[in-house]
Design a protein around this motif. Structure first.
Motif, short mmCIF file in Angstrom:
data_model
loop_
_atom_site.label_atom_id
_atom_site.label_comp_id
_atom_site.label_asym_id
_atom_site.label_seq_id
_atom_site.Cartn_x
_atom_site.Cartn_y
_atom_site.Cartn_z
N MET A 23 0.84 -1.21 0.00
CA MET A 23 0.00 0.00 0.00
C MET A 23 0.87 1.25 0.00
N SER A 24 2.01 1.18 0.60
CA SER A 24 2.82 2.40 0.69
C SER A 24 4.28 2.06 0.51
N GLU A 25 5.01 2.98 -0.13
CA GLU A 25 6.44 2.69 -0.31
C GLU A 25 7.28 3.50 0.65
N SER A 26 6.65 4.18 1.59
CA SER A 26 7.41 5.05 2.49
C SER A 26 8.40 4.22 3.29
N ARG A 27 9.59 4.73 3.41
CA ARG A 27 10.53 3.96 4.22
C ARG A 27 10.30 4.30 5.69
N PRO A 28 10.66 3.37 6.57
CA PRO A 28 10.35 3.57 8.00
C PRO A 28 11.16 4.72 8.58
N ALA A 29 10.58 5.41 9.53
CA ALA A 29 11.25 6.52 10.20
C ALA A 29 11.58 6.09 11.61
N PRO A 30 12.54 6.75 12.23
CA PRO A 30 12.89 6.36 13.60
C PRO A 30 11.74 6.59 14.56
N GLY A 31 11.67 5.77 15.58
CA GLY A 31 10.80 6.06 16.72
C GLY A 31 9.34 5.76 16.57
N GLY A 32 8.76 5.11 17.55
CA GLY A 32 7.31 5.10 17.74
C GLY A 32 6.52 4.30 16.74
N PRO A 33 5.25 4.06 17.09
CA PRO A 33 4.36 3.30 16.21
C PRO A 33 4.06 4.06 14.92
N LEU A 34 4.24 5.35 14.90
CA LEU A 34 3.95 6.10 13.68
C LEU A 34 5.02 5.91 12.62
N GLY A 35 6.13 5.32 13.01
CA GLY A 35 7.25 5.19 12.08
C GLY A 35 6.96 4.34 10.87
N THR A 36 6.09 3.34 11.01
CA THR A 36 5.85 2.44 9.89
C THR A 36 4.51 2.70 9.21
N VAL A 37 3.82 3.73 9.67
CA VAL A 37 2.48 3.97 9.14
C VAL A 37 2.56 4.75 7.82
N ALA A 38 1.59 4.49 6.94
CA ALA A 38 1.63 5.09 5.60
C ALA A 38 1.49 6.61 5.64
N ASP A 39 2.00 7.23 4.59
CA ASP A 39 1.93 8.70 4.47
C ASP A 39 0.52 9.23 4.63
N GLU A 40 -0.47 8.54 4.01
CA GLU A 40 -1.84 9.05 4.07
C GLU A 40 -2.32 9.22 5.50
N ILE A 41 -2.00 8.24 6.32
CA ILE A 41 -2.44 8.27 7.72
C ILE A 41 -1.76 9.43 8.45
N LEU A 42 -0.48 9.56 8.22
CA LEU A 42 0.23 10.65 8.89
C LEU A 42 -0.34 11.99 8.47
N VAL A 43 -0.63 12.13 7.19
CA VAL A 43 -1.18 13.40 6.71
C VAL A 43 -2.54 13.68 7.36
N GLU A 44 -3.39 12.68 7.40
CA GLU A 44 -4.70 12.88 8.01
C GLU A 44 -4.60 13.33 9.46
N ARG A 45 -3.70 12.71 10.19
CA ARG A 45 -3.55 13.10 11.59
C ARG A 45 -2.95 14.48 11.71
N ALA A 46 -2.01 14.78 10.86
CA ALA A 46 -1.40 16.11 10.92
C ALA A 46 -2.43 17.17 10.57
N VAL A 47 -3.31 16.87 9.64
CA VAL A 47 -4.39 17.81 9.30
C VAL A 47 -5.26 18.06 10.53
N ASP A 48 -5.44 17.02 11.34
CA ASP A 48 -6.21 17.16 12.57
C ASP A 48 -5.47 17.95 13.64
N GLY A 49 -4.20 18.17 13.44
CA GLY A 49 -3.45 18.92 14.43
C GLY A 49 -2.46 18.09 15.22
N ASP A 50 -2.23 16.85 14.79
CA ASP A 50 -1.32 15.98 15.54
C ASP A 50 0.13 16.28 15.19
N LEU A 51 0.83 16.92 16.11
CA LEU A 51 2.22 17.31 15.86
C LEU A 51 3.14 16.10 15.71
N THR A 52 2.88 15.03 16.45
CA THR A 52 3.78 13.88 16.35
C THR A 52 3.68 13.24 14.97
#
Lengths: 190, 199, 109
Positions: free
Chosen positions: A1-30
């Motif tokens: 589903m996603s080709e994003s490479r993993p980032a250091p730290g936390g459960p968000l590290g392996t989550v797809a870009d779309e999910i991160l964007v949605e949360r960031a749109v909501d105001g999630d700084l992490t």
């Protein structure tokens, strides 16, 4: 589903870009931080090719990321966030360049390459990259910008045309010229 | 450099023309180019430059020393105060002089953080559909989640929905008519670790 | 600035302590425009350095009415509506006659 490479730290590290964007749109700084970890290095490397200095590039990318945060709700395709970020970085980089004296030739970037004791194919590869690096530095600003937007940021001709305020056919012509120029300089590595 | 580009190959085609052809994604099909070994060799070499450019920037990115310590902190500090509050959800008070609201952003953040606490789930989208600012208005809650590979959705779906209903009941006065959970993505799949494709 | 019925510094701090003592109140934030300008205010409030006379609750005359605004953060384990109503009650006790009390819950942690 996603080709994003993993980032250091936390459960968000392996989550797809779309999910991160949605949360960031909501105001999630992490989530935004995770996006920065994931795409920041490429933005910094790309930008330094445009402005010619890593320190300045880092400043430009800071601005670009702040702008990106504000505009994130307007991003229609969350999965395309990497290209979108590169576009913002490119715009900021050229605005920054515009504030510097024009016609200042860019010094070739000083990139550390691995030592000569590498296996032969790696050494050859690195020499190719070095040759390309020099060839890119020798392109004019416009051609280099076209090249990076197309081949690294992956924008379409229409998108590049929009960024550079040029007709798409002109963009195509510039890309062709850039390619030939690089090719000619890299003759030895064909 | 321009000289090289306009010197023709043996067949008569120049690098300029071939580069143009490549830039047009090889459309319309040129029967000469596509069957001439010299042209095809040159096209391949030109095309490889694109891939090499991506490699170069990736290589740059990997070799890059990390940004100075306060680089990220400065970015986060400047955007922290712009955290999106969203709409204002009303809370009733008997005294008409009191106006109490809960921000939409506070409730979203709560759902997200509680949802993340459920092992195997990472909450993505969280939206309230309906006029949340109107007491008693019907509100639907749509939540998206990324699920850890290997965790069956059925196992997580019910606890998540119950959790969301609980939280909204305890912290808002919304008239929640439905809570819809969709799986947006799967994370943590490592083909090297598994012997089969996930179902 | 203190509320109309508590003109001196002691009342201000008492009020803050009272609000913090309400079950379910986790934080008190400065009113929005202040928060944006002075990030250090928030940390001072949370660390409870009561020696600073900071604006915690904003009282003003708006359109001829006493208006009190407070932004709070509540505790996840306690009902937010109940918590917010208790805080509103505290404010209302200190307003004689006409007035408005605005309580905004900006965070639930």
């Amino acid at each position: 589903m996603s080709e994003s490479r993993p980032a250091p730290g936390g459960p968000l590290g392996t989550v797809a870009d779309e999910i991160l964007v949605e949360r960031a749109v909501d105001g999630d700084l992490t989530a935004f931080e995770a996006l920065v970890h994931r795409h920041g290095p490429l933005m910094r490397a790309y930008t330094s090719r445009i402005v010619g200095s890593q320190t300045e590039a880092d400043d430009v990318v800071q601005e670009a990321l702040t702008i990106a945060w504000r505009r994130l709700p307007s991003l229609r395709e969350p999965s395309a966030v990497r290209a979108w970020l590169m576009r913002i970085a490119s715009r900021q980089a050229f605005t920054h360049l515009g504030k510097r004296a024009s016609d200042v030739p860019l010094a070739a970037l000083d990139h550390a390459l691995p030592a000569d004791t590498q296996p032969e194919n790696v050494a050859v590869r690195n020499a190719q990259l070095e040759a390309l690096s020099v060839a890119l530095d020798n392109l004019g600003t416009d051609l280099r910008r076209c090249w990076l937007l197309r081949e690294v940021a992956g924008l379409s001709y229409d998108e590049i045309a929009g960024e550079m305020q040029l007709p798409a056919s002109t963009v195509r012509g510039k890309l062709a010229r850039a390619r030939v120029s690089i090719y000619a300089q890299m003759e030895g590595w064909r | 450099m321009t000289n090289l580009a306009s010197i023709p190959l043996e067949c008569g085609k120049t690098l300029d023309e071939l580069s143009d052809y490549l830039a047009a994604d090889r459309i319309p099909y040129d029967p000469h180019v596509e069957t001439c070994p010299d042209c095809l060799n040159a096209l391949t070499a030109l095309a490889r430059l694109a891939e090499l450019s991506r490699d170069l920037i990736s290589h740059d990115a990997e070799q890059l020393p990390p940004a100075p310590e306060n680089w990220l902190r400065t970015i986060l500090a400047s955007i922290r105060d712009e955290i999106r509050a969203g709409r204002s959800l009303p809370i009733h008070h008997a005294d008409p002089r009191a106006r109490i609201t809960v921000t939409e952003g506070a409730v979203r953040a709560l759902i997200r953080s509680a949802g993340d606490d459920i092992d195997g789930l990472v909450i993505g989208k969280c939206e309230f559909v309906g006029d949340v600012e109107q007491p008693g208005a019907a509100v639907e809650v749509n939540v998206g989640a990324s699920i850890a590979w290997g965790r069956p959705f059925a196992e997580l779906y019910t606890p998540l929905r119950e959790l969301i209903y609980d939280l909204l009941h305890r912290h808002t006065e919304l008239n929640v008519t439905s809570v819809n959970v969709t799986i947006e993505d799967i994370h943590g799949f490592d083909p090297a670790l598994s012997g089969h494709v996930p179902s | 600035m203190s509320l109309p019925d508590g003109p001196d510094a002691a009342s201000d701090e008492d009020l803050t302590a009272l609000v913090y003592a309400v079950e379910g109140v986790a934080e008190i934030f400065p009113p929005a425009p202040v928060a944006a300008r002075i990030p250090t205010v928030v940390s001072a409030l949370i660390s409870g350095s009561g020696a600073e006379r900071l604006v915690r609750v904003e009282a003003a005359d708006e359109g001829g009415r006493r208006t009190v605004r407070a932004r709070i953060g509540t505790d996840r384990g306690v009902s937010t509506p109940d918590t917010a109503r208790h805080v509103a009650d505290l404010m209302l006790e200190r307003i004689t006659g006409d007035g408005i009390v605005h309580i905004q819950v900006a965070r639930i942690s």
